[in-house]
Design a protein around this motif. Structure first.
Motif, PDB file in Angstrom:
ATOM      1  N   UNK A 225       0.826  -1.195   0.000  1.00 42.35           N
ATOM      2  CA  UNK A 225       0.000   0.000   0.000  1.00 42.35           C
ATOM      3  C   UNK A 225       0.862   1.247   0.000  1.00 42.35           C
ATOM      4  N   UNK A 226       0.304   2.279  -0.618  1.00 46.67           N
ATOM      5  CA  UNK A 226       0.911   3.601  -0.482  1.00 46.67           C
ATOM      6  C   UNK A 226       0.444   4.128   0.863  1.00 46.67           C
ATOM      7  N   UNK A 227       1.374   4.342   1.765  1.00 46.18           N
ATOM      8  CA  UNK A 227       1.048   4.761   3.121  1.00 46.18           C
ATOM      9  C   UNK A 227       1.000   6.280   3.220  1.00 46.18           C
ATOM     10  N   UNK A 228       0.198   6.772   4.153  1.00 41.14           N
ATOM     11  CA  UNK A 228       0.153   8.203   4.445  1.00 41.14           C
ATOM     12  C   UNK A 228       1.491   8.634   5.017  1.00 41.14           C
ATOM     13  N   UNK A 229       1.907   9.845   4.640  1.00 43.38           N
ATOM     14  CA  UNK A 229       3.158  10.414   5.122  1.00 43.38           C
ATOM     15  C   UNK A 229       2.893  11.194   6.403  1.00 43.38           C
ATOM     16  N   UNK A 230       3.678  10.919   7.433  1.00 40.49           N
ATOM     17  CA  UNK A 230       3.597  11.667   8.679  1.00 40.49           C
ATOM     18  C   UNK A 230       4.175  13.056   8.454  1.00 40.49           C
TER      19      UNK A 230
ATOM     20  N   UNK B 271       8.666   8.160   8.285  1.00 36.72           N
ATOM     21  CA  UNK B 271       7.707   8.986   7.555  1.00 36.72           C
ATOM     22  C   UNK B 271       6.378   8.275   7.340  1.00 36.72           C
ATOM     23  N   UNK B 272       6.381   6.952   7.485  1.00 36.22           N
ATOM     24  CA  UNK B 272       5.110   6.220   7.409  1.00 36.22           C
ATOM     25  C   UNK B 272       4.751   5.649   8.787  1.00 36.22           C
ATOM     26  N   UNK B 273       5.374   6.217   9.818  1.00 34.79           N
ATOM     27  CA  UNK B 273       5.004   5.892  11.189  1.00 34.79           C
ATOM     28  C   UNK B 273       5.675   4.687  11.798  1.00 34.79           C
ATOM     29  N   UNK B 274       6.761   4.219  11.190  1.00 39.98           N
ATOM     30  CA  UNK B 274       7.456   3.027  11.688  1.00 39.98           C
ATOM     31  C   UNK B 274       8.862   3.423  12.135  1.00 39.98           C
ATOM     32  N   UNK B 275       9.175   3.189  13.384  1.00 40.69           N
ATOM     33  CA  UNK B 275      10.459   3.602  13.949  1.00 40.69           C
ATOM     34  C   UNK B 275      11.574   2.597  13.755  1.00 40.69           C
ATOM     35  N   UNK B 276      11.698   2.054  12.544  1.00 41.20           N
ATOM     36  CA  UNK B 276      12.776   1.122  12.208  1.00 41.20           C
ATOM     37  C   UNK B 276      13.707   1.745  11.186  1.00 41.20           C
ATOM     38  N   UNK B 277      14.956   1.275  11.174  1.00 40.10           N
ATOM     39  CA  UNK B 277      15.972   1.828  10.283  1.00 40.10           C
ATOM     40  C   UNK B 277      15.839   1.202   8.885  1.00 40.10           C
ATOM     41  N   UNK B 278      15.058   1.863   8.044  1.00 39.02           N
ATOM     42  CA  UNK B 278      14.859   1.416   6.665  1.00 39.02           C
ATOM     43  C   UNK B 278      14.398   2.605   5.844  1.00 39.02           C
TER      44      UNK B 278
ATOM     45  N   UNK C 214      10.766  18.069   1.488  1.00 42.15           N
ATOM     46  CA  UNK C 214      10.524  16.846   2.242  1.00 42.15           C
ATOM     47  C   UNK C 214       9.034  16.555   2.231  1.00 42.15           C
ATOM     48  N   UNK C 215       8.681  15.306   2.017  1.00 45.81           N
ATOM     49  CA  UNK C 215       7.271  14.916   2.023  1.00 45.81           C
ATOM     50  C   UNK C 215       6.620  15.199   3.370  1.00 45.81           C
TER      51      UNK C 215
END
Length: 163
Positions: free
Chosen positions: A2-7, A51-58, A89-90
């Motif tokens: 999915x295209x996720x919403x940008x924070x 930016x999609x709400x996930x606090x992982x290094x990727x 920046x998005x």
């Protein structure tokens, strides 16, 4: 997929240091699919997991149609003197300001199989590598502006219709 919403600026996940990925599991594979889908639309050079709400290094990237991702990226080398480069920046939509960036950068990380990934280059790729790695450390490009420009940018953020 999915295209996720940008924070957007102001969301705490954007100012938090991301956690290294230890286990490559179904959740990480789903994250990569979402990062790739989210970076694909025109005008997007990169999307970091925060930016999609996930606090992982990727992060994912889309440079001149070359789309990919890196897990646990580390900015291991930069070359050249920092110079102001127009940047947006998005997560800070509609604003463009000259951020200080090196003209060349190298990032090392891994893929979903745990194999090494190396990205290096100049121009937009170098800028994107530095920008996305900054996101993973909780830094926005606004933090890289000189003080006067940062004051102007923050006023623009406060006056924006999305803030």
């Amino acid at each position: 997929m999915a295209i996720r919403d940008i924070r957007l600026f102001g969301d705490p996940v954007l100012k938090s240091r991301s956690v290294e990925i230890v286990d490559i599991d179904d959740a990480v594979r789903a994250l990569v699919r979402d990062l790739l889908d989210t970076v694909e639309p025109a005008g997007r050079a990169g999307v970091a997991a925060p930016q999609i709400g996930v606090g992982l290094r990727a992060f994912s990237y889309n440079i001149d149609g070359d789309i990919g991702y890196v897990l646990n990226p580390r900015l291991v080398e930069v070359r050249g003197e920092v110079e102001p480069v127009d940047e947006g920046c998005l997560s800070v939509p509609g604003l463009w300001h000259p951020a200080l960036r090196h003209p060349w950068a190298r990032v090392e990380g891994i893929d979903l199989e745990g194999e090494p990934v190396v990205l290096e280059g100049e121009g937009l790729l170098a800028q994107a590598l530095q920008h996305e790695c900054d996101h993973l450390d909780g830094t926005l490009y606004l933090d890289r502006l000189d003080p006067e420009r940062r004051r102007l940018a923050m006023r623009e953020v406060r006056e924006s219709d999305w803030f």
